[in-house]
Design a protein around this motif. Sequence first.
Motif, mmCIF file in Angstrom:
data_model
loop_
_atom_site.group_PDB
_atom_site.id
_atom_site.type_symbol
_atom_site.label_atom_id
_atom_site.label_comp_id
_atom_site.label_asym_id
_atom_site.label_seq_id
_atom_site.Cartn_x
_atom_site.Cartn_y
_atom_site.Cartn_z
ATOM 1 N N ALA A 1 37.601 42.010 36.978
ATOM 2 C CA ALA A 1 36.257 41.485 36.679
ATOM 3 C C ALA A 1 35.273 42.633 36.471
ATOM 4 N N ALA B 1 34.994 36.474 39.392
ATOM 5 C CA ALA B 1 35.488 35.581 38.334
ATOM 6 C C ALA B 1 34.344 34.703 37.832
ATOM 7 N N VAL C 1 41.528 40.906 41.302
ATOM 8 C CA VAL C 1 40.531 40.225 40.457
ATOM 9 C C VAL C 1 39.244 41.047 40.391
#
Length: 260
Positions: free
Chosen positions: A254, A42, A250
Motif C-alpha cells: 500500500a 488497503a 499489505v
Amino acid sequence: MSKITIADAFKNGKAFIPFITSGDPDLETTEKNVLEMEKAGADLIELGIPFSDPTAEGPVIQEANIRALSGGVTTDKIFDMVRDLRTKTQIPMVFMTYANVVYHYGKEKFIKTAAEIGMQGLILPDVPFEEKKEFSETCKEYGIELVSLIAPTSHDRIRMIAKEADGFVYCVSSLGVTGMRSKITTDVGAMVELVKEAKDIPCAIGFGISNPEQAKEMASKSDGAIVGSAIVKICGQYGKDAPEHVYEFVKSMADAVHSV
C-alpha cells in the motif's frame, strides 16, 4: 451516513486492493486479516468466496479454496462474517467468486443479500462480457456494481467492455491464471488508455503482482494495483497467525502504491 461506493476507494489517489480467500484457514482469521489490511492502508478489499473449480486461479488460490471448503465454509457463513465486519469497518468491499456459486445460491437472493450486508460490488471472472447482462441487471436493481475484467487478449472489445463497466475496470496484466510473476511484460498502459477513451472509470491492474516495486509500477500506469496470490500465500503459510504478517506485507504494498 452516505452509502459507501467503490469510487470511494479511488478518491484519494491510487488504490491498493488486496484479495483474500474467505475461510482460509477459518472465517475468524479472515475477519482479522480484513481489519489488519485496512489498518495497513488497503483502499478496497476483495473477498473470495471459495469454489471447488476456480478456473481463473493458479495453485496458490486453488489450494486456499480447498482449505476453506474443507474447513466447512459456506456462502451463508461468509455473509454472516461480512455482517459482523460491517460493525467494525466501512471500507469498500467486493466479492470475487464464480457464476456457479451465485447460481447455486440463487442469483437474486445472492445479489440482494450481498447488498443488504453492505458489499459494494461483485467480480465474476468466468462470466464473459457477452453474458454479463444475466447478472448486471439484477446487480443494478440492488445497487451492487458488477466489475468487468479486461485481458491482454480483449483487443477490440476493450472499449466495448469499458463503456458498460461499473465500479472499476479490472485489467488483467498477464495471460493465464492468477499467481506471482517475476516480470510483467504486457503493455498494460495501452489497455488502460483504451478504457479511459471509452469511459471515465478507475482502472486497477491485477494478476501477477508480487512485490512493492511491481505494485508501484502498475499503479503508475493505472489507478491502482490488485494483489491476491502473494497475500493468500502468507495466509497459507501462517494460518491463524497470518494477520500480523498480512499487515506487514499489505503495508509495504500500500505504501508503494500510495507513493505514486
